[in-house]
Design an enzyme around this catalytic site. Structure first.
Site, PDB file in Angstrom:
ATOM      1  N   SER A  68     -10.018   6.379  -9.001  1.00 57.00           N
ATOM      2  CA  SER A  68      -9.029   5.483  -9.595  1.00 57.00           C
ATOM      3  C   SER A  68      -9.527   5.039 -10.967  1.00 57.00           C
ATOM      4  O   SER A  68      -9.808   5.881 -11.817  1.00 57.00           O
ATOM      5  CB  SER A  68      -8.749   4.310  -8.649  1.00 57.00           C
ATOM      6  OG  SER A  68      -7.595   3.607  -9.029  1.00 57.00           O
TER       7      SER A  68
ATOM      8  N   GLU B  70      -0.267   9.528  -3.292  1.00 56.61           N
ATOM      9  CA  GLU B  70      -0.922   8.466  -4.056  1.00 56.61           C
ATOM     10  C   GLU B  70      -0.129   7.150  -4.061  1.00 56.61           C
ATOM     11  O   GLU B  70      -0.678   6.072  -3.856  1.00 56.61           O
ATOM     12  CB  GLU B  70      -1.132   8.916  -5.505  1.00 56.61           C
ATOM     13  CG  GLU B  70      -2.120  10.048  -5.693  1.00 56.61           C
ATOM     14  CD  GLU B  70      -3.564   9.594  -5.726  1.00 56.61           C
ATOM     15  OE1 GLU B  70      -3.834   8.404  -5.504  1.00 56.61           O
ATOM     16  OE2 GLU B  70      -4.429  10.454  -5.981  1.00 56.61           O
TER      17      GLU B  70
ATOM     18  N   HIS C 127      -3.406   6.639  -1.941  1.00 50.07           N
ATOM     19  CA  HIS C 127      -4.459   6.330  -2.899  1.00 50.07           C
ATOM     20  C   HIS C 127      -5.691   5.767  -2.188  1.00 50.07           C
ATOM     21  O   HIS C 127      -5.596   4.859  -1.373  1.00 50.07           O
ATOM     22  CB  HIS C 127      -3.918   5.302  -3.898  1.00 50.07           C
ATOM     23  CG  HIS C 127      -4.755   5.104  -5.111  1.00 50.07           C
ATOM     24  ND1 HIS C 127      -4.987   6.087  -6.037  1.00 50.07           N
ATOM     25  CD2 HIS C 127      -5.428   4.003  -5.562  1.00 50.07           C
ATOM     26  CE1 HIS C 127      -5.749   5.608  -7.011  1.00 50.07           C
ATOM     27  NE2 HIS C 127      -6.040   4.362  -6.741  1.00 50.07           N
TER      28      HIS C 127
END
Length: 527
Positions: A201, A325, A431
């Site tokens: 990330s 995600e 995610h």
């Protein structure tokens, strides 16, 4: 073992860690001077040396940050602007063995506003233990860096700011930590010529940015970028706008002096920064408040442009994203990602206003790339979430793979594994769900709901394969797994090799051909 066995003389002074049967650990090692007082919003610099052994058995402070329910900072965590500490996990006795092992340096995620290198999820014990079992003994280093307003505020327009403040302080922290590793890691049993930076990330965004930072040259030999928001790097004008919003939230005048800003209370900056963090993606869909900036100095160019022009460091790269995600952001009802059609339309309108020279593909041109395949979501919702996912994460990874593969080996992946419960909930491989498997730290207590509907045995196999591949790459080998016949071949623009990581791994070609056809080779992003 004696205390001397885990006491290591660093270039700034001796540190005494913690002995273990399989893994030795040093926690809370300072790699930079505390960025407080006159050093607030200045780039990282060396700490003051010390002479007596410094206890390195407890984690250091973490950067001040808002509380985030999805991020566990660990029990007893303390926050302070004095936060520039790193942690080292090494095979037991490595510091005295004279061997030089590959080193993985972790850059944590958290939207550039939260997280730390001491999160329980990033405990390096399991990964180092697995590395020894696999015959690929490695070391793990995790670091803190300044975030939010402390690491990424842009004060260039303030009176006297050019002399008083630096840009990209958070990036400078990472560079300082990597310089520390180069100077000291051999004393802990590591190989400074075999350093792999890896992050997820925001941490992945820092990794892809470092690929083009001149000051990072020679500080790492390989890079792993997991779910990198590589295009969320803006110019100083946007950063100044966000800092202006911060001053408004603080009730400070727009022409506040550098001295006045430097005296702002820590808690006030956290509170105001959190409000700006929440406000920016609502006002400007598709953007976030605090990110690295293209400052013409530390970050001289937009990283994607530099990579496409062949100006990145020629290091092997492992890069990829997760299949679902954006479902996390929809599930959390977080404004961080544009997950509705209205938000996606607003994002495209803003991009067109900023960069009218960019040809945004017509809706019908991309429709075939987004079939409604998610039962729990309507067709429009599934499409908007797919577009948001791909413009924020997948397409930047593919654009980077296309460009960087011309200069160095690139291994592209998509992570598809999800436990039965996550599939039922419609979260899927969202995610950050790959992180427990990379680190070998999936929650295993009865309070953990991940395996409520089963899947633990398959999850253990996914974990072993991922760790074998990540560790093999860090050791300079092909990222293959003894547990899988799927050979992970380097990406090429002709065949577009990728690895699908699921219950079983699958080597595929042309996985993203439809996305490249839909979005084209021109990068869609904000300035």
């Amino acid at each position: 073992m004696s205390d001397e066995a885990v006491t290591v003389e660093t270039s700034f002074g001796p540190v005494r860690g913690e002995r273990g049967a399989e893994v030795d650990v040093w926690r809370g090692v300072p790699f930079a001077a505390p960025p407080v007082g006159d050093l607030r919003w200045r780039r990282a610099r060396d700490p003051q040396p010390w002479t007596e052994p410094r206890e390195a058995t407890a984690f250091g402070h973490v950067c001040p940050q808002p509380a985030m329910p999805v991020i566990d900072l660990g029990p007893g965590t303390s926050q302070s602007e004095d936060c520039l500490y790193l942690n080292i996990w090494s095979p037991a006795g490595a510091a005295q063995s004279g061997a030089r092992r590959p080193v993985l340096v972790w850059i944590h995620g958290g939207a550039y506003i939260c997280g730390s290198g001491s999160q329980p999820l990033y405990d390096g014990t399991a990964l180092v233990r697995t590395s020894a079992e696999e015959g690929l003994p490695a070391m793990v280093v995790t670091i803190n860096y300044r975030m939010g307003a402390f690491g990424f505020a842009e004060w260039g327009d303030l009176p006297g700011a050019d002399r008083e403040f630096d840009s990209n302080c958070g990036i400078s922290d990472v560079l300082q930590a990597l310089r520390w590793v180069q100077a000291n890691i051999e004393r802990f049993g590591g190989d400074p010529d075999q350093v792999t930076v890896f992050g997820e990330s925001a941490g992945g965004g820092i990794v892809t940015t470092l690929l083009t930072v001149p000051a990072a040259k020679g500080l790492f030999a390989r890079a792993i970028a997991q779910s990198s928001p590589a295009t969320s790097i803006y110019d100083r004008e946007r950063g100044g706008r966000h800092s202006g919003m911060l001053l408004t939230e603080l009730g400070a005048p727009a022409d506040a002096t550098a001295e006045a800003v430097r005296r702002l209370p820590t808690q006030a900056l956290i509170s105001a920064g959190t409000r700006v963090f929440n406000q920016v993606p609502i006002t400007y869909p598709g953007t976030i408040a605090f990110t690295p900036a293209v400052d013409g100095d530390l970050v001289p160019r937009d990283p994607l442009s530099a990579i496409r022009d062949g100006e990145a460091h020629d290091v092997p790269l492992l890069i990829g994203t997760n299949r679902d995600e954006t479902s996390l952001f929809k599930w959390m009802k977080a404004p961080l990602m544009p997950v509705t059609q209205e938000q996606v339309d607003a994002m495209f309108e803003l991009i067109a206003q900023e960069q009218p020279e960019i040809a945004i593909p017509a809706d019908e041109a991309v429709a075939d790339a987004y079939p409604a395949t998610t039962r729990s979501l309507g067709k429009s919702s599934a499409k908007s979430m797919g577009i948001s996912r791909d413009l924020a994460f997948r397409m930047p990874a593919v654009w980077i793979a296309e460009a960087h593969s011309r200069r160095a080996p690139v291994y592209l992946y998509r992570y598809d594994w999800a436990t039965p419960l996550f599939r039922v909930l419609g979260v899927g491989a969202t995610h950050a769900t790959e992180l427990p498997y990379v680190w070998g730290n999936p929650a295993s207590t009865k309070l953990d709901i991940s395996y409520r509907l089963g899947g633990r045995r398959t999850g253990a196999k996914v974990q072993r394969r991922m760790q074998q591949r990540w560790l093999g790459f860090a050791a300079g080998r092909d990222p293959d797994s003894a547990e899988s016949p799927a050979r992970w071949r380097p990406y090429t623009t002709d065949d577009q090799h990728s690895l699908l990581i699921g219950a079983d791994d699958t080597a595929v070609t042309e996985l993203d051909r439809n996305l490249l056809r839909a979005w084209g080779a021109e990068v869609l992003s904000f300035r």
